[in-house]
Design a protein around this motif. Structure first.
Motif, PDB file in Angstrom:
ATOM      1  N   ASP A  45     -29.363   8.927 107.490  1.00 33.88           N
ATOM      2  CA  ASP A  45     -29.637   8.630 108.896  1.00 33.88           C
ATOM      3  C   ASP A  45     -28.620   9.270 109.826  1.00 33.88           C
ATOM      4  O   ASP A  45     -28.887   9.436 111.005  1.00 33.88           O
ATOM      5  CB  ASP A  45     -29.628   7.119 109.123  1.00 33.88           C
ATOM      6  N   ILE A  46     -27.450   9.623 109.285  1.00 37.78           N
ATOM      7  CA  ILE A  46     -26.400  10.162 110.145  1.00 37.78           C
ATOM      8  C   ILE A  46     -26.770  11.578 110.577  1.00 37.78           C
ATOM      9  O   ILE A  46     -27.029  12.441 109.742  1.00 37.78           O
ATOM     10  CB  ILE A  46     -25.037  10.165 109.412  1.00 37.78           C
ATOM     11  N   LEU A  47     -26.824  11.796 111.897  1.00 36.14           N
ATOM     12  CA  LEU A  47     -27.105  13.124 112.429  1.00 36.14           C
ATOM     13  C   LEU A  47     -25.823  13.699 113.025  1.00 36.14           C
ATOM     14  O   LEU A  47     -25.143  13.044 113.798  1.00 36.14           O
ATOM     15  CB  LEU A  47     -28.195  13.051 113.502  1.00 36.14           C
ATOM     16  N   MET A  48     -25.511  14.922 112.626  1.00 37.37           N
ATOM     17  CA  MET A  48     -24.320  15.592 113.134  1.00 37.37           C
ATOM     18  C   MET A  48     -24.739  16.676 114.122  1.00 37.37           C
ATOM     19  O   MET A  48     -25.730  17.372 113.910  1.00 37.37           O
ATOM     20  CB  MET A  48     -23.527  16.215 111.973  1.00 37.37           C
ATOM     21  N   GLU A  49     -23.973  16.808 115.190  1.00 36.97           N
ATOM     22  CA  GLU A  49     -24.332  17.807 116.201  1.00 36.97           C
ATOM     23  C   GLU A  49     -23.731  19.157 115.841  1.00 36.97           C
ATOM     24  O   GLU A  49     -22.542  19.277 115.544  1.00 36.97           O
ATOM     25  CB  GLU A  49     -23.842  17.363 117.580  1.00 36.97           C
ATOM     26  N   ASP A  50     -24.593  20.152 115.847  1.00 36.70           N
ATOM     27  CA  ASP A  50     -24.189  21.527 115.601  1.00 36.70           C
ATOM     28  C   ASP A  50     -23.517  22.054 116.869  1.00 36.70           C
ATOM     29  O   ASP A  50     -24.149  22.112 117.922  1.00 36.70           O
ATOM     30  CB  ASP A  50     -25.458  22.330 115.270  1.00 36.70           C
ATOM     31  N   HIS A  67     -12.322  22.153 109.499  1.00 35.15           N
ATOM     32  CA  HIS A  67     -11.716  22.885 110.605  1.00 35.15           C
ATOM     33  C   HIS A  67     -10.707  21.989 111.302  1.00 35.15           C
ATOM     34  O   HIS A  67     -11.059  20.947 111.840  1.00 35.15           O
ATOM     35  CB  HIS A  67     -12.797  23.337 111.588  1.00 35.15           C
ATOM     36  N   ASP A  68      -9.432  22.395 111.320  1.00 35.55           N
ATOM     37  CA  ASP A  68      -8.346  21.655 111.964  1.00 35.55           C
ATOM     38  C   ASP A  68      -8.316  20.187 111.530  1.00 35.55           C
ATOM     39  O   ASP A  68      -8.187  19.283 112.343  1.00 35.55           O
ATOM     40  CB  ASP A  68      -8.463  21.744 113.492  1.00 35.55           C
ATOM     41  N   GLY A  69      -8.488  19.954 110.227  1.00 39.84           N
ATOM     42  CA  GLY A  69      -8.391  18.601 109.692  1.00 39.84           C
ATOM     43  C   GLY A  69      -9.640  17.763 109.853  1.00 39.84           C
ATOM     44  O   GLY A  69      -9.705  16.656 109.342  1.00 39.84           O
ATOM     45  N   SER A  70     -10.650  18.268 110.565  1.00 39.77           N
ATOM     46  CA  SER A  70     -11.903  17.523 110.688  1.00 39.77           C
ATOM     47  C   SER A  70     -13.045  18.377 110.147  1.00 39.77           C
ATOM     48  O   SER A  70     -12.903  19.594 109.999  1.00 39.77           O
ATOM     49  CB  SER A  70     -12.164  17.161 112.155  1.00 39.77           C
ATOM     50  N   THR A  71     -14.161  17.732 109.837  1.00 41.92           N
ATOM     51  CA  THR A  71     -15.307  18.448 109.283  1.00 41.92           C
ATOM     52  C   THR A  71     -16.312  18.738 110.390  1.00 41.92           C
ATOM     53  O   THR A  71     -16.655  17.855 111.162  1.00 41.92           O
ATOM     54  CB  THR A  71     -15.970  17.615 108.174  1.00 41.92           C
ATOM     55  N   VAL A  72     -16.725  19.996 110.481  1.00 37.57           N
ATOM     56  CA  VAL A  72     -17.717  20.419 111.465  1.00 37.57           C
ATOM     57  C   VAL A  72     -19.017  20.698 110.712  1.00 37.57           C
ATOM     58  O   VAL A  72     -18.996  21.261 109.617  1.00 37.57           O
ATOM     59  CB  VAL A  72     -17.245  21.685 112.217  1.00 37.57           C
ATOM     60  N   TYR A  73     -20.139  20.275 111.301  1.00 38.89           N
ATOM     61  CA  TYR A  73     -21.441  20.408 110.631  1.00 38.89           C
ATOM     62  C   TYR A  73     -22.329  21.392 111.379  1.00 38.89           C
ATOM     63  O   TYR A  73     -22.325  21.427 112.605  1.00 38.89           O
ATOM     64  CB  TYR A  73     -22.117  19.047 110.537  1.00 38.89           C
ATOM     65  N   PHE A  74     -23.091  22.172 110.609  1.00 40.75           N
ATOM     66  CA  PHE A  74     -23.968  23.194 111.185  1.00 40.75           C
ATOM     67  C   PHE A  74     -25.367  23.082 110.593  1.00 40.75           C
ATOM     68  O   PHE A  74     -25.529  22.659 109.458  1.00 40.75           O
ATOM     69  CB  PHE A  74     -23.427  24.601 110.916  1.00 40.75           C
ATOM     70  N   CYS A  75     -26.365  23.534 111.383  1.00 38.95           N
ATOM     71  CA  CYS A  75     -27.767  23.496 110.922  1.00 38.95           C
ATOM     72  C   CYS A  75     -28.004  24.587 109.903  1.00 38.95           C
ATOM     73  O   CYS A  75     -28.873  24.461 109.051  1.00 38.95           O
ATOM     74  CB  CYS A  75     -28.721  23.628 112.101  1.00 38.95           C
ATOM     75  N   SER A  76     -27.266  25.694 110.002  1.00 39.03           N
ATOM     76  CA  SER A  76     -27.499  26.816 109.092  1.00 39.03           C
ATOM     77  C   SER A  76     -26.199  27.583 108.882  1.00 39.03           C
ATOM     78  O   SER A  76     -25.235  27.408 109.633  1.00 39.03           O
ATOM     79  CB  SER A  76     -28.564  27.765 109.664  1.00 39.03           C
ATOM     80  N   GLU A  77     -26.187  28.435 107.878  1.00 42.62           N
ATOM     81  CA  GLU A  77     -25.013  29.271 107.609  1.00 42.62           C
ATOM     82  C   GLU A  77     -24.743  30.213 108.773  1.00 42.62           C
ATOM     83  O   GLU A  77     -23.599  30.578 109.044  1.00 42.62           O
ATOM     84  CB  GLU A  77     -25.243  30.087 106.327  1.00 42.62           C
ATOM     85  N   GLU A  78     -25.841  30.608 109.471  1.00 42.06           N
ATOM     86  CA  GLU A  78     -25.719  31.508 110.612  1.00 42.06           C
ATOM     87  C   GLU A  78     -24.833  30.886 111.685  1.00 42.06           C
ATOM     88  O   GLU A  78     -23.920  31.522 112.214  1.00 42.06           O
ATOM     89  CB  GLU A  78     -27.118  31.797 111.158  1.00 42.06           C
ATOM     90  N   CYS A  79     -25.101  29.609 112.001  1.00 35.97           N
ATOM     91  CA  CYS A  79     -24.310  28.908 113.013  1.00 35.97           C
ATOM     92  C   CYS A  79     -22.871  28.737 112.533  1.00 35.97           C
ATOM     93  O   CYS A  79     -21.929  28.838 113.316  1.00 35.97           O
ATOM     94  CB  CYS A  79     -24.926  27.550 113.330  1.00 35.97           C
TER      95      CYS A  79
END
Ligand SMILES: [Zn+2]
Length: 91
Positions: A45-50, A67-79
């Motif tokens: 259910d958790i949605l992460m913003e790209d 990234h800088d100690g936090s996790t960043v989420y992306f919709c695709s490898e391209e992003c």
């Protein structure tokens, strides 16, 4: 017995067979709804913003990058690659 009666009996037997197999198929969707209720786990259910395209991505399907100690989420490898490129430009 006339040929027409044989055909009628064959059709009736076929319809009876369809009803039996159709009844079995009706039970399977119930099992699917059970598995659907199982899939209501908080993780999915958790949605992460790209940060690149600003779209919301389910955490399980997202591409994540430390990234800088936090996790960043992306919709695709391209992003993800665009984000890495942007970070490189900033430095
Ligand atoms: Zn994206």
């Amino acid at each position: 017995m006339s040929p027409l009666r044989i055909v009628v009996i064959a059709v009736l037997l076929y319809l009876a067979y369809r009803m039996i197999t159709g009844g079995r198929k009706d039970k399977k969707p119930e099992e699917n709804t059970n598995s659907d209720s199982r899939s209501e786990l908080p993780v999915e259910d958790i949605l992460m913003e790209d940060p690149i395209c600003n779209s919301l991505v389910p955490k399980q399907q997202a591409i994540h990058l430390q990234h800088d100690g936090s996790t960043v989420y992306f919709c695709s490898e391209e992003c993800c690659n665009k984000f890495i490129a942007q970070q490189g430009e900033n430095r």
